[in-house]
Scaffold this motif. Structure first.
Motif, PDB file in Angstrom:
ATOM      1  N   SER A 441      51.377  31.058 -26.743  1.00  0.00           N
ATOM      2  CA  SER A 441      50.955  32.236 -25.983  1.00  0.00           C
ATOM      3  C   SER A 441      51.785  33.442 -26.403  1.00  0.00           C
ATOM      4  O   SER A 441      52.786  33.313 -27.130  1.00  0.00           O
ATOM      5  CB  SER A 441      51.135  31.984 -24.487  1.00  0.00           C
ATOM      6  OG  SER A 441      52.522  31.871 -24.171  1.00  0.00           O
ATOM      7  N   GLY A 443      53.826  35.345 -24.635  1.00  0.00           N
ATOM      8  CA  GLY A 443      55.204  35.260 -24.171  1.00  0.00           C
ATOM      9  C   GLY A 443      56.013  34.241 -24.931  1.00  0.00           C
ATOM     10  O   GLY A 443      57.202  34.442 -25.206  1.00  0.00           O
ATOM     11  N   THR A 467      58.270  43.942 -24.526  1.00  0.00           N
ATOM     12  CA  THR A 467      57.472  43.512 -23.375  1.00  0.00           C
ATOM     13  C   THR A 467      56.182  44.306 -23.215  1.00  0.00           C
ATOM     14  O   THR A 467      55.427  44.056 -22.270  1.00  0.00           O
ATOM     15  CB  THR A 467      58.298  43.661 -22.081  1.00  0.00           C
ATOM     16  OG1 THR A 467      58.644  45.042 -21.892  1.00  0.00           O
ATOM     17  CG2 THR A 467      59.568  42.845 -22.149  1.00  0.00           C
ATOM     18  N   LEU A 470      52.773  42.385 -22.992  1.00  0.00           N
ATOM     19  CA  LEU A 470      52.776  41.204 -22.134  1.00  0.00           C
ATOM     20  C   LEU A 470      52.462  41.581 -20.691  1.00  0.00           C
ATOM     21  O   LEU A 470      52.729  42.706 -20.255  1.00  0.00           O
ATOM     22  CB  LEU A 470      54.149  40.525 -22.197  1.00  0.00           C
ATOM     23  CG  LEU A 470      54.680  40.212 -23.608  1.00  0.00           C
ATOM     24  CD1 LEU A 470      56.084  39.649 -23.517  1.00  0.00           C
ATOM     25  CD2 LEU A 470      53.756  39.242 -24.329  1.00  0.00           C
ATOM     26  N   THR A 473      54.391  39.123 -15.344  1.00  0.00           N
ATOM     27  CA  THR A 473      55.131  37.888 -15.117  1.00  0.00           C
ATOM     28  C   THR A 473      55.829  37.422 -16.388  1.00  0.00           C
ATOM     29  O   THR A 473      56.984  36.972 -16.355  1.00  0.00           O
ATOM     30  CB  THR A 473      54.188  36.780 -14.613  1.00  0.00           C
ATOM     31  OG1 THR A 473      53.110  36.607 -15.543  1.00  0.00           O
ATOM     32  CG2 THR A 473      53.612  37.148 -13.258  1.00  0.00           C
ATOM     33  N   VAL A 474      55.151  37.548 -17.531  1.00  0.00           N
ATOM     34  CA  VAL A 474      55.767  37.177 -18.808  1.00  0.00           C
ATOM     35  C   VAL A 474      56.847  38.189 -19.185  1.00  0.00           C
ATOM     36  O   VAL A 474      57.886  37.831 -19.757  1.00  0.00           O
ATOM     37  CB  VAL A 474      54.699  37.060 -19.906  1.00  0.00           C
ATOM     38  CG1 VAL A 474      55.332  36.685 -21.238  1.00  0.00           C
ATOM     39  CG2 VAL A 474      53.647  36.030 -19.527  1.00  0.00           C
ATOM     40  N   GLU A 477      60.020  37.113 -17.648  1.00  0.00           N
ATOM     41  CA  GLU A 477      60.645  35.987 -18.339  1.00  0.00           C
ATOM     42  C   GLU A 477      61.395  36.462 -19.581  1.00  0.00           C
ATOM     43  O   GLU A 477      62.533  36.041 -19.838  1.00  0.00           O
ATOM     44  CB  GLU A 477      59.581  34.972 -18.731  1.00  0.00           C
ATOM     45  CG  GLU A 477      58.939  34.246 -17.565  1.00  0.00           C
ATOM     46  CD  GLU A 477      57.873  33.271 -18.027  1.00  0.00           C
ATOM     47  OE1 GLU A 477      57.766  33.066 -19.249  1.00  0.00           O
ATOM     48  OE2 GLU A 477      57.150  32.719 -17.180  1.00  0.00           O
TER      49      GLU A 477
END
Length: 604
Positions: A441, A443, A467, A470, A473-474, A477
């Motif tokens: 994926s 992420g 980021t 993305l 939520t990813v 991370e």
């Protein structure tokens, strides 16, 4: 040009071509009589004191005839190259002018011609056009055209989706004007560079045609014709082929070497050829910051169309994340590229100081610089799909870093790759090393790129908008992984983003860029006390849980100036509600409080 000629290949190629051009000019007047003088007593003789490289079937001096033939040989090669270049560029440009189906038909035709052997195509054309110099020149020109057409079409396709071309199409600009004004000027350089190599190919092709009897015909002669006439006696007197064969080889070699050197220079591998000049910067004399992994002073990046980075100074300390924030086009990514020595041609970089791990990068030789950057710097780019090779397994790409920079064995590198993938919280890393990037994926790919940067022992991590592509939520991370990596390794990090909310939550300090300059630098915890109007506008444009949903979202009016249109004064003045007459003079970045510097006349 002077720098280009300092390379051995460039200097040798230029010297060979200069000699050939000189011989073409002075050859006929100086040696014309000797080349035409018939001596029945000297027929087909080998090398002698009177004739250094022998004579032909009529007793004429072969060295003199070779020198005289230089003018015709180079002239015919030049005409053939012109035919191939012009014809190929026009053929390659046709798909941009014709409707879709017709354009695809032209592309298919070019592909077929490229696959056809060039010499056979030249011979077929010469037979149709008629034997002799004219037919040979036409044939070689036609044989060169498909390669130029393919190159033109490929380059034109690479810029066809640019915003300025899309805008021109929306405005109804005619196709031929888009081609002549917007496409061809932007792809001209590689076409011009390819011409030098094509000249060498044309010369060799014409000589081959004449050697086969399909080119220059008696009483005229070029180098290929001289080889044709001498070939029947080569076993008895080998010296008769030395002069024309050497001339063909040296001239062809000269053009090829010069073309290769120009191409390498344009690609940025042959030195700073053709790069735009930047203002001279005095080296800094003050002592370096003791715990800094990166210290940059007065960094400037310039291109022919403008200067996207202007006198930027940054310091990143051990275990610290410095956020670099600003709108698109503010110079953030170009600053990162300059630190990693990734500024594309024809950009030029200058700085008063560029220290990485206490070492002045600008004073290193190229091999030493590559070694330092490869071992101490990790780059994490915005799009992990372009950072990972889709044709290779993830583990092999990570392992390559350890093999090349640390001399690790394949087994050691693979074990390290598994460990690094686990460090960035990827489940089942021993399986991921066997997978291809498309099987992960977005992420996961981004964390794999971070793991790739950790394959060595980097002291500085540059994350260029990692980021952006993305979901939230990813994003969280990836940000958490980056924070953990910095805390664990005590490396410094430069985190680049246009999202000031992400920067405020991740970073220790924040530098705000606008129009190529840092306009404010402050601790991340003090963003609520930002003093530059631009920083406050960025913060104010972020919606929060308390934002009044009945009112429009806050925006910054106007737009950022292009790199070539930045005014002498404050670049933000035209968009600033606090601008006064003092803003006609650019304010310096001045420290207003401990760790808080602002470049604004109205900062108070």
């Amino acid at each position: 040009m002077r720098r280009l000629l300092r390379t051995p290949a460039g200097a040798l190629g230029a010297a060979l071509i200069a000699v050939m051009v000189l011989l073409a000019v002075i050859g006929p007047p100086l040696w014309g009589d000797a080349a035409a003088r018939i001596d029945p007593r000297r027929i087909n003789e080998g090398a002698s004191g009177a004739h250094l490289l022998g004579t032909d079937a009529l007793g004429r001096d072969l060295l003199a005839r070779t020198l005289v033939a230089t003018r015709l040989t180079l002239g015919l090669a030049l005409v053939a190259t012109a035919i191939g270049t012009v014809g190929g560029v026009l053929l390659g440009a046709l798909p941009a002018l014709l409707p879709g189906r017709a354009g695809r038909a032209v592309v298919a035709a070019v592909d077929i011609l490229v696959a056809f052997p060039a010499l056979l195509l030249a011979m077929f054309t010469a037979v149709v056009a008629g034997l002799g110099a004219q037919g040979a020149v036409t044939g070689i020109g036609v044989a060169l055209a498909p390669a130029f057409a393919r190159l033109t079409h490929t380059l034109a396709s690479s810029v066809a989706g640019a915003d300025y071309i899309v805008a021109a199409r929306m405005l109804g600009v005619p196709r031929r004007r888009i081609l002549s004004r917007h496409i061809l000027p932007n792809i001209a350089e590689p076409l011009v560079l390819n011409t030098a190599q094509a000249m060498g190919s044309a010369l060799l092709g014409l000589s081959a045609m004449s050697f086969l009897g399909m080119g220059v015909q008696a009483p005229d002669y070029d180098w290929g014709r001289l080889l044709n006439e001498a070939f029947g006696h080569v076993y008895l007197t080998p010296s008769v082929v030395v002069a024309p064969a050497s001339a063909v080889a040296l001239a062809g070699l000269g053009f090829m070497m010069l073309g290769d050197t120009f191409a390498a220079a344009a690609a940025g591998h042959g030195g700073p050829v053709g790069r735009v000049a930047v203002p001279a910067v005095e080296p800094e004399r003050r002592e370096p910051v003791p715990d800094a992994v990166l210290e940059v002073r007065e960094l400037t990046v310039a291109f022919p169309g403008g200067t996207p980075v202007r006198q930027v100074s940054l310091t990143v300390r051990e275990g610290e994340i410095l956020g670099l924030v600003g709108e698109s086009g503010s110079g953030k990514s170009m600053t990162a590229a300059a630190i990693g020595r990734l500024v594309p041609h024809p950009g030029a970089v200058a700085s008063a100081r560029m220290l990485l791990c206490g070492v002045d990068v600008d004073e290193l030789r190229e091999a030493e610089r590559r070694a330092l950057l490869g071992a101490s710097l990790a780059m994490v780019f915005q799009d992990p799909s372009s950072a990972l090779n889709p044709a290779l397994r993830v583990g092999g790409q990570l392992a390559e870093v350890a093999v090349l920079h640390d001399g690790a064995t394949r087994a050691e590198a693979r074990a390290r790759a598994v460990e690094r993938l686990g460090r960035v919280h990827l489940a089942r890393p021993e399986r991921i090393v066997e997978q291809y990037p498309h099987e992960l994926s977005g992420g996961m790919r981004q964390r794999a790129v971070i793991a790739m940067g950790l394959m060595g022992a980097p002291r500085l991590i540059v994350a260029d908008e990692p980021t952006t592509a993305l979901d939230v939520t990813v994003q969280r991370e990836v940000v958490r992984v980056l924070r953990e990596v910095v805390d664990d390794t005590r490396a410094g990090a430069l985190f680049i983003s246009h999202d000031i909310a992400v920067v405020g939550g991740l970073c220790d300090r924040v530098a705000v860029m606008y129009a190529g300059r840092v306009v404010e630098e402050l601790p991340a915890g003090a963003l609520h006390d930002a003093r530059h109007p631009y920083t406050r506008a960025l913060i104010g444009s972020l919606p929060t849980m308390d934002t009044d949903r009945s009112r429009p979202l806050s925006t910054i009016p106007g737009r950022q100036p292009a790199p070539g249109d930045v005014p002498d004064g404050c670049a933000f003045a035209e968009r600033c509600a606090l601008a006064t007459s003092r803003c006609a003079v650019r304010p310096d970045l001045v420290e207003r409080a401990a760790g808080h510097a602002v470049a604004c006349w109205e900062a108070e």
